[in-house]
Write a protein that holds these residues in place. Structure first.
Motif, PDB file in Angstrom:
ATOM      1  N   ILE A 232      42.189  44.725  33.032  1.00 38.05           N
ATOM      2  CA  ILE A 232      43.050  43.494  32.774  1.00 38.05           C
ATOM      3  C   ILE A 232      43.455  43.824  31.234  1.00 38.05           C
ATOM      4  N   ILE A 233      42.942  44.079  30.239  1.00 31.96           N
ATOM      5  CA  ILE A 233      43.350  44.180  28.753  1.00 31.96           C
ATOM      6  C   ILE A 233      44.858  45.383  29.141  1.00 31.96           C
ATOM      7  N   SER A 234      44.511  46.404  29.783  1.00 26.96           N
ATOM      8  CA  SER A 234      45.767  47.367  29.893  1.00 26.96           C
ATOM      9  C   SER A 234      47.047  46.760  30.633  1.00 26.96           C
ATOM     10  N   GLY A 235      46.706  45.389  31.326  1.00 25.07           N
ATOM     11  CA  GLY A 235      47.753  44.810  32.144  1.00 25.07           C
ATOM     12  C   GLY A 235      47.971  45.526  33.228  1.00 25.07           C
ATOM     13  N   ALA A 236      46.846  46.053  33.967  1.00 24.69           N
ATOM     14  CA  ALA A 236      47.076  46.775  35.291  1.00 24.69           C
ATOM     15  C   ALA A 236      47.422  45.770  36.218  1.00 24.69           C
ATOM     16  N   ASN A 237      48.052  46.460  37.554  1.00 25.24           N
ATOM     17  CA  ASN A 237      48.549  45.635  38.736  1.00 25.24           C
ATOM     18  C   ASN A 237      47.221  45.319  39.340  1.00 25.24           C
ATOM     19  N   PRO A 238      46.882  44.001  39.801  1.00 21.20           N
ATOM     20  CA  PRO A 238      45.947  43.798  40.738  1.00 21.20           C
ATOM     21  C   PRO A 238      45.545  44.610  41.588  1.00 21.20           C
ATOM     22  N   ARG A 239      46.283  45.160  42.607  1.00 24.68           N
ATOM     23  CA  ARG A 239      46.053  45.927  43.537  1.00 24.68           C
ATOM     24  C   ARG A 239      45.616  47.352  42.920  1.00 24.68           C
ATOM     25  N   TYR A 240      46.192  47.762  42.169  1.00 24.31           N
ATOM     26  CA  TYR A 240      45.535  48.940  41.409  1.00 24.31           C
ATOM     27  C   TYR A 240      44.187  48.591  41.166  1.00 24.31           C
ATOM     28  N   VAL A 241      43.898  47.681  40.326  1.00 21.14           N
ATOM     29  CA  VAL A 241      42.438  47.416  39.805  1.00 21.14           C
ATOM     30  C   VAL A 241      41.512  47.271  40.920  1.00 21.14           C
ATOM     31  N   GLU A 242      41.967  46.606  42.113  1.00 19.03           N
ATOM     32  CA  GLU A 242      41.073  46.416  43.126  1.00 19.03           C
ATOM     33  C   GLU A 242      40.752  48.066  43.809  1.00 19.03           C
ATOM     34  N   GLU A 243      41.814  48.782  44.037  1.00 15.62           N
ATOM     35  CA  GLU A 243      41.199  50.255  44.464  1.00 15.62           C
ATOM     36  C   GLU A 243      40.644  50.964  43.538  1.00 15.62           C
ATOM     37  N   LYS A 244      40.930  50.828  42.224  1.00 17.30           N
ATOM     38  CA  LYS A 244      40.144  51.345  41.165  1.00 17.30           C
ATOM     39  C   LYS A 244      38.605  51.068  41.241  1.00 17.30           C
ATOM     40  N   LEU A 245      38.345  50.002  41.220  1.00 13.72           N
ATOM     41  CA  LEU A 245      36.812  49.318  41.534  1.00 13.72           C
ATOM     42  C   LEU A 245      36.257  49.828  42.691  1.00 13.72           C
ATOM     43  N   ARG A 246      36.976  49.746  43.842  1.00 14.49           N
ATOM     44  CA  ARG A 246      36.314  50.071  45.209  1.00 14.49           C
ATOM     45  C   ARG A 246      35.970  51.767  45.101  1.00 14.49           C
ATOM     46  N   MET A 247      36.513  52.369  44.245  1.00 18.79           N
ATOM     47  CA  MET A 247      36.231  53.796  44.117  1.00 18.79           C
ATOM     48  C   MET A 247      34.679  54.009  43.560  1.00 18.79           C
ATOM     49  N   MET A 248      34.378  52.861  42.849  1.00 16.78           N
ATOM     50  CA  MET A 248      32.992  53.161  42.047  1.00 16.78           C
ATOM     51  C   MET A 248      31.958  52.752  43.260  1.00 16.78           C
TER      52      MET A 248
END
Length: 267
Positions: A232-248
């Motif tokens: 969120i701080i980096s201003g990432a796209n919500p879709r990218y954030v979702e995919e990144k978190l699901r990778m965890m």
């Protein structure tokens, strides 16, 4: 409720008791003196090794083993994605209102760090420290059960030695009848070792393992919150954030969730 844990405990005790009863009376394995030595000695050593701040958490840890706290990584991912959408659409300051509505204190603190305009390095450092402190607290709790599991068989052996010493002291070479008492006295001496093994492997170790499993689930959720906050701080796209978190998420967890979503869509 941890149904599998309760079933496993009942199975272990059931098979042990069943094996005893199939070969002889259960009363042969009941000895009050041995119970006092093993249970009392194990509790005493554990109390001696840990401060009251850890000992007072024993009821809570037992409750976690039976009624584990539910941590759903999927829920935290969805919440962080929503916070990301709020930040992009309404601005960072809009997160203050959503932060106050968060039930998770770690998530609330993380969002407030964003609202206070802290840079990503500072936020990461503070969140890492918070997670590390939590891990240290939990590790001290796990150590209690590891200590109990290690001490119980040793105290059981001490009880066996006590029984053997008393048995040998009571033997009278001039009395032929004393030899007839050797077998029963030996069995009583060995009961303490039996109790020590039961405490260690059927009680203490499983409780510590269940608490550790619950800790790992909580740790994963906190790491998801941290990564989402930094995104969120980096201003990432919500879709990218979702995919990144699901990778965890573990592969098995993602497959089970995928199957569940497929089943619900078919209904």
């Amino acid at each position: 409720m941890n149904i599998t844990g309760i079933i496993g405990f009942l199975m272990a005790m059931g098979f042990i008791i069943g094996g005893i009863v199939s070969n002889g009376p259960l009363g042969d394995f009941v000895d009050i003196a041995s119970l006092l030595i093993v249970f009392g000695g194990t509790i005493g050593v554990v109390v001696y090794n840990f401060p009251f701040s850890v000992l007072k958490k024993v009821p809570k840890m037992l409750r976690i083993a039976i009624f584990p706290v539910k941590y759903d990584p999927e829920q935290y991912i969805e919440e962080m994605v929503e916070h990301c959408k709020t930040a992009r659409m309404k601005g960072i300051l809009a997160l203050e209102e959503t932060a106050n509505a968060c039930e998770n204190p770690f998530m609330k603190s993380a969002l407030m760090l964003i609202v206070d305009a802290n840079d990503s390095d500072k936020v990461k450092s503070m969140l890492d420290d918070s997670i590390d402190f939590m891990c240290e607290r939990h590790e001290s709790n796990f150590a209690l059960w590891s200590k109990a599991a290690g001490v119980a068989p040793a105290i059981g052996m001490v009880g066996t030695l006590i029984g053997l010493i008393q048995m040998l002291a009571a033997m009278d070479p001039t009395n032929p009848e004393s030899a007839n008492q050797l077998g029963p006295a030996m069995s009583v001496a060995l009961i303490t070792t039996f109790y020590g093994c039961i405490i260690a492997h059927v009680m203490a170790t499983p409780v510590g393992t269940l608490c550790k499993y619950n800790h790992n689930k909580e740790l994963l959720c906190l790491q998801i919150i941290e990564e989402g906050t930094l995104a969120i701080i980096s201003g990432a796209n919500p879709r990218y954030v979702e995919e990144k978190l699901r990778m965890m998420l573990p592969a098995t967890y993602k497959e089970s969730k995928k199957s569940a979503r497929k089943a619900s869509s078919e209904e």
